[in-house]
Each structure stands twice: as C-alpha cells, then as structure tokens.
Scaffold this active site. Sequence first.
Site, PDB file in Angstrom:
ATOM      1  N   GLY A  69     -36.487 -38.967  -5.843  1.00 44.64           N
ATOM      2  CA  GLY A  69     -36.043 -38.853  -7.287  1.00 44.64           C
ATOM      3  C   GLY A  69     -34.726 -39.092  -7.450  1.00 44.64           C
ATOM      4  N   GLN A 101     -26.714 -38.646 -11.732  1.00 41.03           N
ATOM      5  CA  GLN A 101     -26.339 -38.655 -10.579  1.00 41.03           C
ATOM      6  C   GLN A 101     -25.677 -39.917  -9.896  1.00 41.03           C
ATOM      7  OE1 GLN A 101     -30.502 -37.267  -9.008  1.00 41.03           O
ATOM      8  NE2 GLN A 101     -28.903 -36.482  -7.445  1.00 41.03           N
ATOM      9  N   CYS A 106     -31.256 -32.122  -2.252  1.00 41.53           N
ATOM     10  CA  CYS A 106     -30.723 -32.886  -3.672  1.00 41.53           C
ATOM     11  C   CYS A 106     -29.628 -33.970  -2.968  1.00 41.53           C
ATOM     12  CB  CYS A 106     -30.062 -31.933  -4.871  1.00 41.53           C
ATOM     13  SG  CYS A 106     -29.248 -33.016  -5.971  1.00 41.53           S
ATOM     14  N   LEU A 107     -29.977 -35.053  -3.453  1.00 42.07           N
ATOM     15  CA  LEU A 107     -28.894 -36.229  -3.130  1.00 42.07           C
ATOM     16  C   LEU A 107     -27.337 -35.891  -3.313  1.00 42.07           C
ATOM     17  CD1 LEU A 107     -31.082 -39.633  -3.792  1.00 42.07           C
ATOM     18  CD2 LEU A 107     -30.689 -38.435  -1.568  1.00 42.07           C
ATOM     19  N   HIS A 112     -37.136 -30.616 -10.768  1.00 43.73           N
ATOM     20  CA  HIS A 112     -35.821 -30.931 -10.203  1.00 43.73           C
ATOM     21  C   HIS A 112     -34.947 -32.031 -11.051  1.00 43.73           C
ATOM     22  CE1 HIS A 112     -33.096 -31.193  -6.532  1.00 43.73           C
ATOM     23  NE2 HIS A 112     -32.744 -32.403  -7.131  1.00 43.73           N
ATOM     24  N   GLU A 113     -35.697 -33.203 -11.341  1.00 50.39           N
ATOM     25  CA  GLU A 113     -35.107 -34.367 -11.911  1.00 50.39           C
ATOM     26  C   GLU A 113     -34.681 -33.708 -13.163  1.00 50.39           C
ATOM     27  OE1 GLU A 113     -33.800 -36.361  -9.967  1.00 50.39           O
ATOM     28  OE2 GLU A 113     -35.012 -35.971  -8.191  1.00 50.39           O
ATOM     29  N   HIS A 166     -31.773 -31.891 -13.672  1.00 46.75           N
ATOM     30  CA  HIS A 166     -30.066 -32.680 -13.916  1.00 46.75           C
ATOM     31  C   HIS A 166     -30.115 -32.893 -15.341  1.00 46.75           C
ATOM     32  CE1 HIS A 166     -29.242 -33.287  -9.608  1.00 46.75           C
ATOM     33  NE2 HIS A 166     -30.314 -33.709  -9.099  1.00 46.75           N
TER      34      HIS A 166
HETATM   35 ZN    ZN Z   1     -31.060 -33.723  -7.202  1.00 47.34          ZN
END
Ligand code: ZN
Length: 196
Positions: A49, A54, A111-112, A153-154, A157
Amino acid sequence: MELPPIVQTGAAVLRAHATELTPAQLATAEIQALIATMIEVMRDAPGVGLAAPQIGIPLRVIVLEERAEVVSTLTEDELREKERVAFATRTIVNPVLRMLGETRAMFFEGCLSVHGYAALVERHHEVEVTGLDEHGSPIHWQVSGWPARILQHEVDHLDGTLYIDRMQTRTFSTVAHVRDRFAGRTIAQIRAELGV
Ligand code: ZN
C-alpha cells in the site's frame, strides 16, 4: 520514468492532514499521472500500500494491492494467522473508513516511510471503506483480515498518523530481528514473551 523517493518519518508531510480531491481534479492528467506513479512506487518498494503523502503529495489518495505471486510464497500458518489474501490493485480517493464490530487483531506491521522496522499493531478486524475509484466512480468495499489492516494503515497516513503512533512500543524491532526472533512463532507466544 524515474520514481520519486519515499518520504521518511520526520518529514512534515507525513504529519499533515491531506486534502480531499474534487471529481474534476481527479480527472486531470496530473492526478491520473500521480496515481500511476504511486502504483509504480508501491510495486518497486515493494509494498502492499502507499498513500500520496509518502511521495510528498498531501492529497487523499491511497493505492493498495496484494499480488497472488507474493501470497503464494507464504506458509499456510502465515496465511491463516494474518488472514492474508490476494486482491487486485485498488485506488481509493477520499477514502472514508468505518470500523465494523468489536473484534480486533494484532500483527506485525511495517511502513515504507519507517524503513527497516516493524512492530505489533492492534487494528480492527473488519472495516468498510467508501470513496471514489481512479475514474471517479463511487466505491464501497467491506473487508476483513489483512486487507482491512492495510486500509487502516493507509487511511491513517492521510490524517498524519503513522503505525508507530499505535504500535506496542516494546515490540518495535528491525525487520531482521522480527525475522530471526519471531519467524514461525504465533502472535500469542510473541506477546507472552514481550509482555504485551
Ligand atoms: Zn505506511
């Protein structure tokens, strides 16, 4: 095409409230290109995701997918415990989440934008999301298990929230430690050992 870098934790854009898009904005070449870029960045990472902040864009757009070829590499135990299932790529604009029921699930999450780490995070087991797809058509998706975790999670953000705000802090680990210490063990065993 050169892909934009993934913004890392500490950047202001990851702590901002992202802005909604109008259907007219969504139809522009600029936003369509943003969505295509987000999907490429997610796959390149690789991740399941990505939210627009991000890559430094404070707009309410998320993309998510779980590819069958990744799911096919997981063990049966991993699939059952995480409730991981493959699903096709989805783009959701202006997502609105509703948590369903009282059941919650705890699992490792990364998380990226917090590269190299993971921690146990409790999430709702089942959610429904509404919003627009990439064409501006209304969507409604009711889902449980792994995709429900990714969605929570997304969407976080977009409100400037990272999983590290919700994690069981004692479980915060490098990905290598998670793999070495906890692979093959149940979440109940890990929780007992760490006292969470
Ligand atoms: Zn993330």
